[in-house]
Design an enzyme around this catalytic site. Structure first.
Site, PDB file in Angstrom:
ATOM      1  N   GLU A  22      37.797  86.374  46.336  1.00 36.39           N
ATOM      2  CA  GLU A  22      37.022  87.577  46.003  1.00 36.39           C
ATOM      3  C   GLU A  22      36.600  87.580  44.535  1.00 36.39           C
ATOM      4  O   GLU A  22      35.572  88.168  44.182  1.00 36.39           O
ATOM      5  CB  GLU A  22      37.835  88.844  46.285  1.00 36.39           C
ATOM      6  N   TYR A  54      19.560 111.763  38.605  1.00 35.38           N
ATOM      7  CA  TYR A  54      20.222 110.885  39.574  1.00 35.38           C
ATOM      8  C   TYR A  54      19.769 109.438  39.446  1.00 35.38           C
ATOM      9  O   TYR A  54      20.516 108.531  39.774  1.00 35.38           O
ATOM     10  CB  TYR A  54      20.088 111.394  41.015  1.00 35.38           C
ATOM     11  N   GLU A  74      40.336 101.422  43.743  1.00 35.00           N
ATOM     12  CA  GLU A  74      40.909 102.633  43.152  1.00 35.00           C
ATOM     13  C   GLU A  74      40.701 102.650  41.640  1.00 35.00           C
ATOM     14  O   GLU A  74      40.375 103.686  41.057  1.00 35.00           O
ATOM     15  CB  GLU A  74      42.407 102.736  43.477  1.00 35.00           C
ATOM     16  N   LYS A  99      33.894  99.821  50.740  1.00 34.49           N
ATOM     17  CA  LYS A  99      33.819  98.372  50.616  1.00 34.49           C
ATOM     18  C   LYS A  99      33.596  97.817  52.032  1.00 34.49           C
ATOM     19  O   LYS A  99      34.548  97.471  52.729  1.00 34.49           O
ATOM     20  CB  LYS A  99      35.107  97.826  49.990  1.00 34.49           C
TER      21      LYS A  99
END
Length: 117
Positions: A22, A54, A74, A99
């Site tokens: 990863e 935005y 997190e 994810k």
């Protein structure tokens, strides 16, 4: 006040994960944000500088994800929320970070956090 400015389904690429494979690739992350902001002044003045932009926030998220590397979503969510609150003077934010593909049998996995100034 309960006005909300939201961004839904913002896709960006990031190096994120705990496994060695990863850390060598970019993965797609999907963000949903709800940001508390008093919309009365921007509505009365029709002035972009009085609201939460935005597009600027979306670009900030994309840049943040492309220039930072984390193992855990997190950690990314926590640090990103803190930066958004500080940079854009957001009173409170609820962020859902997905994810997709992390668990093959699920549409997505992720975290949902709520932070305020």
């Amino acid at each position: 006040m309960k006005d909300i400015v939201f961004i839904e389904g913002l896709k960006t690429e990031a190096v994120i994960g705990v496994y060695d494979w990863e850390k060598a690739i970019q993965q797609t992350l999907v963000f949903d944000l709800e940001m508390q902001h008093d919309n009365r002044l921007p509505a009365a003045t029709d002035d972009l500088s009085k609201t939460l932009d935005y597009e600027a926030i979306s670009n900030f998220i994309t840049d943040f994800c492309s220039t930072n590397v984390f193992e855990l979503i997190e950690t990314l969510a926590e640090k990103l929320c803190a930066e958004l609150i500080e940079t854009f003077s957001i009173h409170s934010i609820t962020m859902t970070l997905r994810k997709p593909g992390a668990v093959p049998t699920a549409n997505a996995v992720g975290v949902k956090i709520h932070r305020q100034k």
